[in-house]
Design a protein around this motif. Structure first.
Motif, PDB file in Angstrom:
ATOM      1  N   ARG A  72     -66.255  17.158 -84.919  1.00 50.36           N
ATOM      2  CA  ARG A  72     -67.043  15.780 -85.404  1.00 50.36           C
ATOM      3  C   ARG A  72     -66.212  14.901 -85.682  1.00 50.36           C
ATOM      4  NH1 ARG A  72     -70.321  17.956 -88.536  1.00 50.36           N
ATOM      5  NH2 ARG A  72     -69.355  17.227 -90.479  1.00 50.36           N
ATOM      6  N   ASP A  73     -65.398  15.104 -86.681  1.00 50.04           N
ATOM      7  CA  ASP A  73     -64.357  14.216 -87.422  1.00 50.04           C
ATOM      8  C   ASP A  73     -63.213  14.044 -86.523  1.00 50.04           C
ATOM      9  OD1 ASP A  73     -66.285  14.192 -89.289  1.00 50.04           O
ATOM     10  OD2 ASP A  73     -65.179  15.372 -90.640  1.00 50.04           O
ATOM     11  N   ARG A  74     -62.930  14.652 -85.329  1.00 54.93           N
ATOM     12  CA  ARG A  74     -61.714  14.283 -84.522  1.00 54.93           C
ATOM     13  C   ARG A  74     -60.723  14.728 -85.377  1.00 54.93           C
ATOM     14  NH1 ARG A  74     -63.638  11.792 -80.132  1.00 54.93           N
ATOM     15  NH2 ARG A  74     -61.488  11.305 -79.210  1.00 54.93           N
ATOM     16  N   ARG A  75     -60.612  15.741 -85.878  1.00 56.69           N
ATOM     17  CA  ARG A  75     -59.578  16.234 -86.697  1.00 56.69           C
ATOM     18  C   ARG A  75     -58.767  17.487 -85.726  1.00 56.69           C
ATOM     19  NH1 ARG A  75     -59.741  18.984 -91.050  1.00 56.69           N
ATOM     20  NH2 ARG A  75     -61.853  19.413 -91.401  1.00 56.69           N
ATOM     21  N   ASP A  99     -70.767  20.845 -83.191  1.00 58.35           N
ATOM     22  CA  ASP A  99     -71.114  19.969 -84.578  1.00 58.35           C
ATOM     23  C   ASP A  99     -70.203  20.298 -85.685  1.00 58.35           C
ATOM     24  OD1 ASP A  99     -73.293  18.854 -83.172  1.00 58.35           O
ATOM     25  OD2 ASP A  99     -74.782  20.433 -83.547  1.00 58.35           O
ATOM     26  N   GLY A 103     -67.300  20.239 -88.446  1.00 57.35           N
ATOM     27  CA  GLY A 103     -66.770  18.947 -88.813  1.00 57.35           C
ATOM     28  C   GLY A 103     -65.295  18.722 -88.386  1.00 57.35           C
ATOM     29  N   VAL A 104     -64.349  19.641 -88.058  1.00 55.69           N
ATOM     30  CA  VAL A 104     -63.026  19.334 -87.480  1.00 55.69           C
ATOM     31  C   VAL A 104     -63.394  18.536 -86.034  1.00 55.69           C
ATOM     32  CG1 VAL A 104     -61.859  21.113 -88.688  1.00 55.69           C
ATOM     33  CG2 VAL A 104     -62.701  21.805 -86.275  1.00 55.69           C
ATOM     34  N   SER A 156     -56.644  14.804 -90.870  1.00 60.28           N
ATOM     35  CA  SER A 156     -57.225  13.417 -90.834  1.00 60.28           C
ATOM     36  C   SER A 156     -57.226  13.257 -89.143  1.00 60.28           C
ATOM     37  CB  SER A 156     -56.530  12.475 -91.300  1.00 60.28           C
ATOM     38  OG  SER A 156     -55.032  12.220 -90.925  1.00 60.28           O
ATOM     39  N   PRO A 157     -57.872  12.388 -88.501  1.00 63.98           N
ATOM     40  CA  PRO A 157     -57.766  12.112 -87.195  1.00 63.98           C
ATOM     41  C   PRO A 157     -56.312  11.651 -86.692  1.00 63.98           C
ATOM     42  CG  PRO A 157     -59.953  11.455 -88.045  1.00 63.98           C
ATOM     43  CD  PRO A 157     -59.191  11.712 -89.218  1.00 63.98           C
TER      44      PRO A 157
END
Length: 400
Positions: A91-94, A86, A88-89, A264-265
């Motif tokens: 979940r956000d696909r970074r 869970d 952020g990196v 960013s992704p």
């Protein structure tokens, strides 16, 4: 052509192992190489690994190539182990991950990616660092330099010297950090120090490359990733070279991963395309078996719990050996203060032994350690501790 070549010097660590194997002394001890040993002096196959292999053998239907980046299930499991599902990196696909042949292979992929794609001029390594670090980066035609890390008088981190050096590193350069269990010193940054380092790296736009070879061997799987999480919170770009040699015992399977975190992704996917190009020109695609073991264990609740318990047992044994070593030296009448070894973490410690003392231990007692005084605590057992500490006491009390 080849007849004119002269022999290359032996690897300072693996060369010790060769000498150790040839030594006929039944009491010989290898404190050089970084391989976990159990109480019987063996490097075991973990029960979780054997169960995973049984499942894989029963279900296997093909020996086809993996993709360039490796098994997707392995990549997802690696990111979850590093950050948590869970985070952020994730979940956000970074974050993107490529499978590599061991942690060393991950470092070399990172080095080739940096050399071929980025504008970094120099890779900065801690002083001291793993002896193979300079080799890996210099082989990729990258310049290396060092920043202060170990403070000999206190057997701790020279944090003021480290920060002064980081403040002078040119913008855009790469800084290699040890995620935990610093090799060779066993001395790690505190969470508060990680915060200061991360803020400085972000402020100066320096790229952190975390060598994370010992997750789970310091304080715990999640606890050992605290520095990584702090970096990810401050630094938009990040490289992590992780290894499953130690915490899975998969030394000869060569299972590692390079994980890249971007702002960013889209930036992550673009960077991945360049990393895949590097891999294709190197080993084309990775081997399957070891990564399949890791993915099977980490994606199965029962096997993962068994594995976590096995990691805890390995960590506890190493820490027990640290304390027993300090106590036994005291019982042997050694007055030199070795208490710092009990406070350090991971498989290695800077013992404070001089090159001359290390040589004497090898020649008189068949005890093998790196000339710098770095010792592998994992090579100690209850059975060999008395012989080891008696030998050290004798060497320390010998006239110089």
């Amino acid at each position: 052509m080849f007849y004119s070549l002269t022999p290359a010097p032996p690897d300072p660590i693996l060369g010790l192992t060769e000498a150790f194997k040839k030594d006929p002394n039944p009491n010989k001890i290898n404190l050089g190489v970084g391989v976990y040993k159990d109480a019987q002096g063996r490097t075991p196959v973990l029960a979780s690994v054997k169960r995973a292999e049984e499942r894989l053998l029963a279900a296997e239907q093909t020996k086809n190539y993996l993709p360039i980046e490796g098994d997707p299930a392995f990549g997802d499991a690696t990111q979850a182990l590093l950050f948590g599902k869970d985070h952020g990196v994730v979940r956000d696909r970074r974050a993107v991950t490529v499978q590599a042949p061991g942690g060393t292979g991950a470092l070399r992929v990172a080095a080739d990616f940096i050399a071929s794609t980025l504008e970094a001029k120099t890779v900065w390594l801690s002083d001291p660092t793993w002896p193979n670090h300079p080799n890996v980066f210099q082989a990729a035609k990258l310049k290396t330099a060092t920043y202060p890390y170990f403070d000999k008088p206190t057997n701790g981190v020279d944090f003021d010297g480290m920060m002064a050096a980081l403040h002078q590193i040119p913008v855009g350069d790469v800084v290699v950090l040890h995620g935990c269990c610093h090799n060779p010193t066993g001395v790690d940054l505190t969470p508060a120090q990680w915060e200061v380092v991360a803020e400085e790296l972000a402020r100066r736009n320096l790229l952190p490359l975390v060598d994370f070879a010992y997750q789970g061997f310091a304080d715990g799987l999640q606890e050992d990733a605290r520095g990584l999480h702090i970096l990810a919170r401050h630094c938009p770009d990040l490289l992590i070279a992780s290894s499953y040699s130690k915490n899975f015992g998969l030394y000869n399977e060569r299972v590692g991963a390079l994980t890249l975190v971007a702002g960013s992704p889209a930036a992550a996917e673009t960077a991945l395309s360049h990393i895949k190009r590097v891999v294709r020109a190197n080993y084309s695609n990775p081997p399957a078996h070891g990564a399949a073991i890791v993915a099977t264990v980490l994606n199965d609740g029962e096997l993962k719990r068994l594995w976590e318990d096995e990691v805890r047992q390995m960590r506890d044994r190493i820490n027990t050996m640290r304390h027993l070593f300090v106590e036994t030296l005291q019982e042997k009448g050694v007055t030199q203060d070795f208490s710092f070894i009990a406070r350090q973490r991971g498989m290695f410690s800077f013992s404070g032994l001089t090159p001359e003392q290390v040589k004497a231990l090898r020649e008189r007692y068949s005890i093998y350690a790196v000339s710098s005084g770095r010792i592998s605590v994992a090579g100690m057992t209850e059975e060999n501790m008395d012989y080891l500490c008696s030998a050290i006491a004798a060497v320390l009390n010998s006239p110089s």
